[in-house]
Design a protein around this motif. Structure first.
Motif, short mmCIF file in Angstrom:
data_model
loop_
_atom_site.label_atom_id
_atom_site.label_comp_id
_atom_site.label_asym_id
_atom_site.label_seq_id
_atom_site.Cartn_x
_atom_site.Cartn_y
_atom_site.Cartn_z
N HIS A 72 0.85 -1.18 0.00
CA HIS A 72 0.00 0.00 0.00
C HIS A 72 0.90 1.24 0.00
N ARG A 73 0.42 2.29 -0.63
CA ARG A 73 1.08 3.60 -0.53
C ARG A 73 0.10 4.51 0.18
N TRP A 74 0.56 5.13 1.26
CA TRP A 74 -0.30 5.91 2.14
C TRP A 74 -0.04 7.39 1.98
N VAL A 75 -1.07 8.20 2.07
CA VAL A 75 -0.93 9.66 2.03
C VAL A 75 -1.56 10.21 3.31
N PRO A 76 -0.74 10.38 4.34
CA PRO A 76 -1.30 10.91 5.59
C PRO A 76 -1.60 12.40 5.49
N LEU A 77 -2.77 12.77 5.92
CA LEU A 77 -3.14 14.17 5.98
C LEU A 77 -2.42 14.85 7.14
N VAL A 78 -2.11 14.10 8.15
CA VAL A 78 -1.43 14.60 9.34
C VAL A 78 -0.10 13.87 9.49
N ASP A 79 0.99 14.62 9.53
CA ASP A 79 2.29 14.01 9.80
C ASP A 79 3.29 15.07 10.22
N ASP A 80 4.37 14.64 10.82
CA ASP A 80 5.38 15.55 11.34
C ASP A 80 6.20 16.21 10.24
N VAL A 81 6.40 15.53 9.13
CA VAL A 81 7.22 16.07 8.05
C VAL A 81 6.66 17.38 7.52
N SER A 83 4.41 19.19 9.19
CA SER A 83 3.92 19.96 10.35
C SER A 83 2.42 20.18 10.30
N THR A 84 1.70 19.16 9.92
CA THR A 84 0.24 19.23 9.91
C THR A 84 -0.32 18.49 11.12
N HIS A 85 -1.42 18.96 11.61
CA HIS A 85 -2.04 18.34 12.77
C HIS A 85 -3.55 18.50 12.69
N CYS A 86 -4.25 17.85 13.60
CA CYS A 86 -5.70 17.97 13.60
C CYS A 86 -6.22 17.72 15.01
N SER A 87 -7.45 18.04 15.21
CA SER A 87 -8.17 17.65 16.42
C SER A 87 -9.40 16.88 15.97
N GLU A 134 -7.44 2.44 -4.50
CA GLU A 134 -6.72 2.60 -3.24
C GLU A 134 -5.21 2.74 -3.44
N ASP A 135 -4.79 3.14 -4.61
CA ASP A 135 -3.38 3.38 -4.84
C ASP A 135 -3.20 4.77 -5.44
N PRO A 136 -2.71 5.69 -4.66
CA PRO A 136 -2.34 5.53 -3.26
C PRO A 136 -3.56 5.45 -2.36
N PHE A 137 -3.32 4.95 -1.16
CA PHE A 137 -4.41 4.83 -0.20
C PHE A 137 -4.67 6.22 0.35
N LEU A 138 -5.64 6.85 -0.28
CA LEU A 138 -6.04 8.20 0.10
C LEU A 138 -7.20 8.05 1.03
N PHE A 139 -7.14 8.49 2.08
CA PHE A 139 -6.04 9.21 2.70
C PHE A 139 -6.23 8.96 4.18
N CYS A 140 -5.25 8.62 4.90
CA CYS A 140 -5.39 8.42 6.34
C CYS A 140 -5.16 9.74 7.06
N LEU A 141 -5.51 9.79 8.30
CA LEU A 141 -5.36 11.03 9.06
C LEU A 141 -4.05 11.13 9.80
N LYS A 142 -3.55 10.03 10.29
CA LYS A 142 -2.44 10.08 11.23
C LYS A 142 -1.27 9.24 10.74
N MET A 143 -0.10 9.79 10.87
CA MET A 143 1.12 9.06 10.54
C MET A 143 1.69 8.44 11.80
N THR A 144 2.01 7.17 11.77
CA THR A 144 2.68 6.54 12.91
C THR A 144 4.16 6.49 12.64
N VAL A 145 4.93 6.56 13.68
CA VAL A 145 6.38 6.55 13.55
C VAL A 145 6.90 5.13 13.64
#
Length: 145
Positions: A72-81, A83-87, A134-145
């Motif tokens: 899978h290729r993932w496109v996180p909407l939120v990630d540290d690279v 500097s995006t975040h959400c509540s 689902e390629d890329p897998f659009l779109f998850c919210l959170k990136m895990t480290v």
């Protein structure tokens, strides 16, 4: 930006013995379709889809390549690279008596299932190959480290 994600169906508890990866991926797929539409219609996100990087690759494709895991290729909407975040505000509606959700169910592990479904999985177990949309897998919210 504000948007709402909807999930209709069982939200099973993520108990210690069964992490329910297939159930989490089903939820992830339901959110994928909604987030995919968000990236299509939101002006700021659309810019990431349309804009190309130094290699003439759409910006979001570069992100998907960076976060490729287990076919899978993932496109996180939120990630540290970036500097995006959400509540998140979670509204759980279900039939039953008032207060029954808290008293009669394992709400903390149900919420854990939901939060796990919003991120890139941490293991490959029971991930099915991505479908054509689902390629890329659009779109998850959170990136895990």
């Amino acid at each position: 930006m504000r948007f709402r994600l909807f999930y209709e169906g069982d939200l099973l508890s993520s108990a210690n013995k069964s992490k329910r990866p297939a159930h989490k991926h089903d939820i992830r797929r339901a959110f994928h379709k909604q987030l995919q539409e968000l990236w299509r219609v939101d002006g700021n996100l659309r810019d990431w889809v349309d804009r190309v990087d130094n290699n003439d690759v759409p910006k979001f494709q570069g992100i998907a390549d960076r976060y490729g895991k287990w076919g899978h290729r993932w496109v996180p909407l939120v990630d540290d690279v970036h500097s995006t975040h959400c509540s998140l505000d979670v509204l759980m509606l279900r039939p039953g008596r008032v207060g029954g959700l808290i008293v009669e169910t394992d709400i903390d592990n149900r919420l854990k299932t939901l939060f796990d479904a919003l991120q890139i999985p941490t293991s490959q177990s029971q991930l099915e190959p991505p479908t054509s949309d689902e390629d890329p897998f659009l779109f998850c919210l959170k990136m895990t480290v």
